[in-house]
Design a protein around this motif. Structure first.
Motif, PDB file in Angstrom:
ATOM      1  N   ALA A 205       0.825  -1.208   0.000  1.00 50.57           N
ATOM      2  CA  ALA A 205       0.000   0.000   0.000  1.00 50.57           C
ATOM      3  C   ALA A 205       0.857   1.254   0.000  1.00 50.57           C
ATOM      4  O   ALA A 205       0.578   2.227  -0.727  1.00 50.57           O
ATOM      5  N   LEU A 206       1.935   1.253   0.774  1.00 53.94           N
ATOM      6  CA  LEU A 206       2.816   2.421   0.817  1.00 53.94           C
ATOM      7  C   LEU A 206       3.508   2.625  -0.532  1.00 53.94           C
ATOM      8  O   LEU A 206       3.631   3.759  -1.021  1.00 53.94           O
ATOM      9  N   ALA A 207       3.953   1.517  -1.152  1.00 59.47           N
ATOM     10  CA  ALA A 207       4.606   1.628  -2.457  1.00 59.47           C
ATOM     11  C   ALA A 207       3.640   2.184  -3.503  1.00 59.47           C
ATOM     12  O   ALA A 207       4.008   3.046  -4.324  1.00 59.47           O
ATOM     13  N   LEU A 208       2.398   1.716  -3.500  1.00 57.46           N
ATOM     14  CA  LEU A 208       1.403   2.220  -4.455  1.00 57.46           C
ATOM     15  C   LEU A 208       1.136   3.703  -4.226  1.00 57.46           C
ATOM     16  O   LEU A 208       1.010   4.488  -5.180  1.00 57.46           O
ATOM     17  N   TYR A 209       1.054   4.100  -2.987  1.00 57.63           N
ATOM     18  CA  TYR A 209       0.820   5.517  -2.685  1.00 57.63           C
ATOM     19  C   TYR A 209       1.953   6.366  -3.232  1.00 57.63           C
ATOM     20  O   TYR A 209       1.724   7.450  -3.798  1.00 57.63           O
ATOM     21  N   ARG A 210       3.184   5.886  -3.081  1.00 56.85           N
ATOM     22  CA  ARG A 210       4.332   6.663  -3.567  1.00 56.85           C
ATOM     23  C   ARG A 210       4.419   6.668  -5.088  1.00 56.85           C
ATOM     24  O   ARG A 210       5.164   7.463  -5.661  1.00 56.85           O
ATOM     25  N   CYS A 211       3.689   5.745  -5.732  1.00 56.72           N
ATOM     26  CA  CYS A 211       3.614   5.748  -7.198  1.00 56.72           C
ATOM     27  C   CYS A 211       2.427   6.581  -7.684  1.00 56.72           C
ATOM     28  O   CYS A 211       2.004   6.439  -8.841  1.00 56.72           O
ATOM     29  N   ALA A 212       1.883   7.392  -6.787  1.00 54.81           N
ATOM     30  CA  ALA A 212       0.725   8.238  -7.106  1.00 54.81           C
ATOM     31  C   ALA A 212      -0.496   7.399  -7.460  1.00 54.81           C
ATOM     32  O   ALA A 212      -1.303   7.755  -8.327  1.00 54.81           O
ATOM     33  N   ARG A 213      -0.631   6.246  -6.790  1.00 51.65           N
ATOM     34  CA  ARG A 213      -1.774   5.358  -7.015  1.00 51.65           C
ATOM     35  C   ARG A 213      -2.554   5.242  -5.701  1.00 51.65           C
ATOM     36  O   ARG A 213      -2.688   4.178  -5.118  1.00 51.65           O
ATOM     37  N   GLN A 214      -3.059   6.368  -5.238  1.00 52.66           N
ATOM     38  CA  GLN A 214      -3.753   6.427  -3.955  1.00 52.66           C
ATOM     39  C   GLN A 214      -4.958   5.488  -3.931  1.00 52.66           C
ATOM     40  O   GLN A 214      -5.193   4.782  -2.945  1.00 52.66           O
ATOM     41  N   GLY A 215      -5.727   5.467  -5.011  1.00 52.09           N
ATOM     42  CA  GLY A 215      -6.912   4.607  -5.055  1.00 52.09           C
ATOM     43  C   GLY A 215      -6.540   3.137  -4.938  1.00 52.09           C
ATOM     44  O   GLY A 215      -7.195   2.362  -4.226  1.00 52.09           O
ATOM     45  N   ASP A 216      -5.475   2.725  -5.675  1.00 54.84           N
ATOM     46  CA  ASP A 216      -5.036   1.326  -5.593  1.00 54.84           C
ATOM     47  C   ASP A 216      -4.534   0.993  -4.182  1.00 54.84           C
ATOM     48  O   ASP A 216      -4.734  -0.124  -3.689  1.00 54.84           O
ATOM     49  N   ALA A 217      -3.854   1.962  -3.569  1.00 52.66           N
ATOM     50  CA  ALA A 217      -3.355   1.735  -2.207  1.00 52.66           C
ATOM     51  C   ALA A 217      -4.518   1.484  -1.253  1.00 52.66           C
ATOM     52  O   ALA A 217      -4.487   0.566  -0.421  1.00 52.66           O
ATOM     53  N   LEU A 218      -5.573   2.289  -1.359  1.00 50.29           N
ATOM     54  CA  LEU A 218      -6.729   2.101  -0.484  1.00 50.29           C
ATOM     55  C   LEU A 218      -7.460   0.797  -0.801  1.00 50.29           C
ATOM     56  O   LEU A 218      -7.975   0.122   0.103  1.00 50.29           O
ATOM     57  N   ALA A 219      -7.473   0.428  -2.076  1.00 49.36           N
ATOM     58  CA  ALA A 219      -8.101  -0.846  -2.455  1.00 49.36           C
ATOM     59  C   ALA A 219      -7.356  -2.028  -1.838  1.00 49.36           C
ATOM     60  O   ALA A 219      -7.966  -3.020  -1.403  1.00 49.36           O
ATOM     61  N   VAL A 220      -6.027  -1.937  -1.806  1.00 48.46           N
ATOM     62  CA  VAL A 220      -5.217  -2.981  -1.173  1.00 48.46           C
ATOM     63  C   VAL A 220      -5.579  -3.121   0.297  1.00 48.46           C
ATOM     64  O   VAL A 220      -5.728  -4.229   0.835  1.00 48.46           O
ATOM     65  N   LEU A 221      -5.738  -2.004   0.967  1.00 48.17           N
ATOM     66  CA  LEU A 221      -6.080  -2.047   2.395  1.00 48.17           C
ATOM     67  C   LEU A 221      -7.480  -2.620   2.616  1.00 48.17           C
ATOM     68  O   LEU A 221      -7.726  -3.292   3.623  1.00 48.17           O
ATOM     69  N   ARG A 222      -8.401  -2.356   1.665  1.00 44.12           N
ATOM     70  CA  ARG A 222      -9.730  -2.965   1.783  1.00 44.12           C
ATOM     71  C   ARG A 222      -9.646  -4.479   1.593  1.00 44.12           C
ATOM     72  O   ARG A 222     -10.342  -5.243   2.268  1.00 44.12           O
ATOM     73  N   ARG A 223      -8.777  -4.917   0.668  1.00 45.81           N
ATOM     74  CA  ARG A 223      -8.611  -6.356   0.428  1.00 45.81           C
ATOM     75  C   ARG A 223      -8.077  -7.073   1.660  1.00 45.81           C
ATOM     76  O   ARG A 223      -8.573  -8.143   2.036  1.00 45.81           O
ATOM     77  N   VAL A 224      -7.083  -6.483   2.308  1.00 46.65           N
ATOM     78  CA  VAL A 224      -6.514  -7.152   3.479  1.00 46.65           C
ATOM     79  C   VAL A 224      -7.509  -7.171   4.628  1.00 46.65           C
ATOM     80  O   VAL A 224      -7.604  -8.143   5.387  1.00 46.65           O
ATOM     81  N   ARG A 225      -8.335  -6.099   4.734  1.00 49.52           N
ATOM     82  CA  ARG A 225      -9.350  -6.088   5.789  1.00 49.52           C
ATOM     83  C   ARG A 225     -10.355  -7.228   5.554  1.00 49.52           C
ATOM     84  O   ARG A 225     -10.737  -7.949   6.484  1.00 49.52           O
ATOM     85  N   ALA A 226     -10.765  -7.385   4.308  1.00 42.48           N
ATOM     86  CA  ALA A 226     -11.733  -8.441   3.987  1.00 42.48           C
ATOM     87  C   ALA A 226     -11.135  -9.825   4.246  1.00 42.48           C
ATOM     88  O   ALA A 226     -11.806 -10.723   4.775  1.00 42.48           O
ATOM     89  N   ALA A 227      -9.860  -9.993   3.880  1.00 41.60           N
ATOM     90  CA  ALA A 227      -9.209 -11.294   4.075  1.00 41.60           C
ATOM     91  C   ALA A 227      -9.100 -11.643   5.557  1.00 41.60           C
ATOM     92  O   ALA A 227      -9.364 -12.783   5.963  1.00 41.60           O
ATOM     93  N   LEU A 228      -8.720 -10.676   6.372  1.00 40.42           N
ATOM     94  CA  LEU A 228      -8.566 -10.926   7.810  1.00 40.42           C
ATOM     95  C   LEU A 228      -9.918 -11.215   8.462  1.00 40.42           C
ATOM     96  O   LEU A 228     -10.024 -12.086   9.337  1.00 40.42           O
ATOM     97  N   ARG A 229     -10.944 -10.486   8.029  1.00 35.67           N
ATOM     98  CA  ARG A 229     -12.275 -10.740   8.594  1.00 35.67           C
ATOM     99  C   ARG A 229     -12.764 -12.134   8.212  1.00 35.67           C
ATOM    100  O   ARG A 229     -13.323 -12.866   9.039  1.00 35.67           O
ATOM    101  N   GLU A 230     -12.560 -12.512   6.951  1.00 36.91           N
ATOM    102  CA  GLU A 230     -13.070 -13.789   6.463  1.00 36.91           C
ATOM    103  C   GLU A 230     -12.316 -14.968   7.069  1.00 36.91           C
ATOM    104  O   GLU A 230     -12.911 -15.971   7.470  1.00 36.91           O
ATOM    105  N   GLU A 231     -10.986 -14.860   7.128  1.00 39.40           N
ATOM    106  CA  GLU A 231     -10.167 -15.984   7.584  1.00 39.40           C
ATOM    107  C   GLU A 231     -10.088 -16.084   9.099  1.00 39.40           C
ATOM    108  O   GLU A 231     -10.116 -17.183   9.659  1.00 39.40           O
ATOM    109  N   LEU A 232      -9.956 -14.936   9.780  1.00 40.18           N
ATOM    110  CA  LEU A 232      -9.694 -14.950  11.216  1.00 40.18           C
ATOM    111  C   LEU A 232     -10.763 -14.275  12.051  1.00 40.18           C
ATOM    112  O   LEU A 232     -10.759 -14.402  13.285  1.00 40.18           O
ATOM    113  N   GLY A 233     -11.627 -13.507  11.405  1.00 44.15           N
ATOM    114  CA  GLY A 233     -12.632 -12.788  12.158  1.00 44.15           C
ATOM    115  C   GLY A 233     -12.073 -11.639  12.971  1.00 44.15           C
ATOM    116  O   GLY A 233     -12.623 -11.290  14.019  1.00 44.15           O
TER     117      GLY A 233
END
Length: 743
Positions: A205-233
């Protein structure tokens, strides 16, 4: 130069020549020894690992054959009967001894750790080079052919975890030198393959942000949130949540570094990193204690004989347990006094206000998992009861009956965390010594909780955790635990034999009588300073006097030695019986000549005795019984008739190999005490007596003259002149010794 590869399929190379490692079990033996990283692997452990508890009758011989073939493959130019320098016989097993750079896994680990230091120092470009070199060593899964073997899985998993850390550190180094766009593709694949590793998502996410890809960076963080909720709750950790907030706020903390470091920072200079300061973990420096006693500890006289230095090491470890848990590892052979040392330290710390709790790993089965921790925590709970919520979570260890409910993996993690929190509270005011004794017998849960407690950054309070074990009985579970414990920088105390002065003090204290230095030296030589053997010898000394103590074997030690010998192959037992007639020091050439069997059989038998620790190999072509007690036990168990016959055979071997060694020939021919050897006994005893006279050993000469005279009479020879010479020799030597009245 020999090099070994285990990051992928097992291979050994001598320059550009690949060594022929033979069959699967040959390779398994080599891999198992490489995995031990220079530590001795007992031969019993090798047998267990190779055959999974279903070993054939001649398993020991098979292992010796595998090792022999490997030695020839790895050192084809080694001269016959010279010791291997790679696969070393090291009682009670074998050890693999090469340099760090000669094994790819060891080199990989060193590069990763060095890169971590470079990153911390701000030398990101240098760290990037080291990490790239480290990851280039991988050709496939570590110990690939042995992925299903229980002994290989923990180490393979550890190396894989370190590889993932290296990938993430390389990404961090790339960020630090402004290469955000270059690391994104690799990080995306890495994060997708390991969706529960929050560090990889954070870096991506930090690398994407530094590549001026703020939207992709936030999308990555949404993906990890979904994965952690689904797998571990669970929700993402605080670092990921803070990163998301800073991305939305366009925090200046996230901007790329202004300067690119190209070499290690100067000592004392601030670290420069591509990781924002707000997210950087700072290691707390280790507190340095002086010797003034300001922390409640001062140098003192110890009442534990011969262990003053080891005692001081443990007391210094206790000093470091000031708000942080400190760990000390105490190892040694059976009888070296591991428990006595920790008991002594407990007494010293008690005078400073410490309390203590002991947890012992049982010798036999049947105890619940984690039983040593139950013992210790119940002792603590009696002094500092846990609150109701904590007691509920600690129930698996504290309650007499416990009914598990829910997810057991989660419950185990909660239990470990609860132990950390409880110890922090229970020891906040009063320091505690916790002793985990004999962990070479520990179960998996005992070791898992030990590792969690020792490596958890939240493990606060005032606790010194002392762990004792036999270093020649380290199995896979304990080996893995010790590797994990290495991260916390434990105090290491390895007990060996007592110094001669300490042996003298121990014996004198045990018998409460004056003991001369010659007796002390004899006991040191017989026991190698092992406190158990010393005390067994002291018991004989007190009951039967000096002569018995230095010439007979204490019953307790004799039984231990007999048990070791009985576990050897029959051929090895026979060779040891022959060897004991030679004395404590054994010339291999004479042993071979004496045995009357082929060389390979004798050398295989010797190898078995070396593996079990009954023999050592001080030099090429020389063997030595580990203790004089070992040799004495074997010798005393021979019948008088067999002993005499073996002395005769030994004398014949010496006559063939060392014909000028008249003293040895006289000794063995005289000990054979038969009419058939009497003439040779008289002959060599006469020569030895003359040699003794030349060297002013008149009392010894007199004994030899007497022996020669007795042998002459036994032979039935009718030579009055020869007999007169022997009688004159006795008289002359006695006169020279000043012992005129005894003839």
């Amino acid at each position: 130069m020999l090099t070994f590869r285990v990051l992928g399929a097992l291979e050994a190379w001598d320059g550009d020549r690949r060594a022929d490692l033979r069959g699967p079990r040959h390779r398994a033996v080599l891999a198992r020894l490489v995995l031990a990283r220079g530590h001795v692997v007992p031969v019993d452990r090798l047998i267990e690992d190779l055959w999974h508890g279903e070993s054939p009758h001649r398993a020991l011989g098979s292992v010796q054959t595998f090792v022999s073939h490997l030695r020839r493959a790895l050192e084809p130019d080694r001269a016959p009967r010279t010791p291997s320098t790679v696969l070393v016989t090291a009682p009670p097993g074998y050890a693999f001894r090469v340099g760090t750079d000669e094994v790819d896994a060891w080199r990989f680990e060193a590069l990763v750790h060095r890169a971590g230091g470079l990153l911390a120092a701000g030398a990101a470009e240098d760290a990037l080079r080291e990490l790239t070199a480290a990851l280039d060593l991988w050709r496939g899964p570590a110990y690939a052919q042995f992925a299903d073997e229980p002994w290989a899985r923990p180490e393979a998993a550890r190396l894989e975890e370190l590889r993932l850390v290296a990938v993430e550190r390389r990404a961090e180094a790339g960020l630090a030198i402004g290469q955000a766009s270059g690391i994104v593709p690799g990080l995306e694949a890495h994060a997708a393959a390991h969706p529960l590793r929050e560090q990889s998502w954070w870096l991506l996410a930090l690398a994407l942000y530094r590549c001026a890809r703020q939207g992709d960076a936030l999308a990555v963080l949404r993906r990890v949130r979904a994965a952690l909720r689904e797998e571990l709750g669970v929700e993402p950790g605080s670092r990921l949540q803070r990163l998301e907030a800073d991305i939305l706020a366009h925090s200046a903390e996230l901007d790329a570094p202004a300067a690119v470091p190209t070499s290690a920072a100067a000592p004392g200079a601030p670290a420069v990193s591509g990781t924002p300061a707000a997210y950087r973990e700072v290691a707390e420096p280790v507190r340095d204690f002086d010797e003034s006693g300001e922390d409640g500890f001062v140098a003192r006289t110890t009442t534990l004989i011969g262990r003053a230095e080891e005692t001081a090491d443990l007391l210094n470890a206790a000093k470091r347990a000031d708000g942080r848990l400190a760990v000390a590892l105490v190892s040694g052979d059976p009888g070296e006094g591991k428990t006595a040392l920790t008991e002594h330290v407990r007494e010293l710390l008690a005078a400073e206000g410490w309390r203590a709790a002991w947890g012992r790993c049982p010798e036999s089965g049947g105890a619940p998992a984690g039983w040593p921790w139950t013992q210790m925590l119940r002792t603590l709970a009696a002094v500092s009861p846990p609150d109701e919520d904590t007691a509920r979570v600690l129930a698996p260890l504290l309650a007499d009956s416990y009914s598990p409910v829910g997810d057991q993996a989660a419950a185990k993690l909660m239990l470990h965390h609860a132990v950390v929190r409880y110890l922090a509270r229970a020891t906040a005011e009063t320091p505690w010594l916790l002793v985990l004794d004999d962990v070479h017998r520990a179960d998996e849960e005992t070791l898992a909780l030990l590792c969690h407690l020792a490596t958890d950054r939240d493990a606060t309070g005032r606790v010194l955790l002392v762990v004792t074990y036999r270093h020649n009985e380290v199995g896979d579970l304990l080996a893995d635990a010790l590797a994990r414990l290495a991260r916390c920088g434990p105090e290491r105390v390895e007990l060996t034999g007592l110094a001669p002065e300490a042996v003298g003090d121990l014996v004198r204290g045990a018998v409460s009588a004056a003991i001369d230095e010659d007796t002390v030296r004899a006991i040191v030589d017989r026991t190698a300073g092992n406190p158990f053997y010393v005390l067994e010898t002291a018991r004989v000394l007190a009951a039967e006097g000096t002569h018995a103590a230095v010439s007979e074997v204490p019953v307790g030690v004799r039984d231990v030695i007999r048990r070791h010998v009985a576990g050897l192959p029959k051929a090895a037992q026979e060779v040891l019986k022959q060897a004991c007639v030679l004395g404590r020091d054994i010339d291999v050439d004479i042993l071979l000549a004496q045995s009357g069997t082929d060389e390979d059989t004798v050398l295989d038998a010797v190898e078995s005795a070396l593996l079990t620790g009954l023999l050592v190999e001080p030099d090429a072509g020389q063997l030595r019984f580990t203790h004089a007690l070992v040799r004495d036990t074997l010798y005393e168990d021979l019948s008088q008739l067999r002993r005499a016959r073996m002395h005769a055979r030994t004398a014949e071997a010496i006559e063939a190999v060392r014909p000028r060694d008249v003293s040895a020939l006289a000794h063995h021919y005289l000990a054979s005490a038969s009419r058939a050897t009497a003439a040779k006994a008289a002959h060599y005893a006469r020569l030895a007596a003359l040699d003794a006279e030349i060297h002013f050993a008149y009392r010894e000469a007199a004994e030899l003259w007497r022996g020669a005279l007795a042998a002459f009479d036994r032979s039935g020879a009718a030579d009055d002149a020869a007999r007169s010479e022997l009688e004159a020799g006795v008289t002359r030597s006695l006169a020279q010794s000043g012992d005129h009245g005894h003839d």
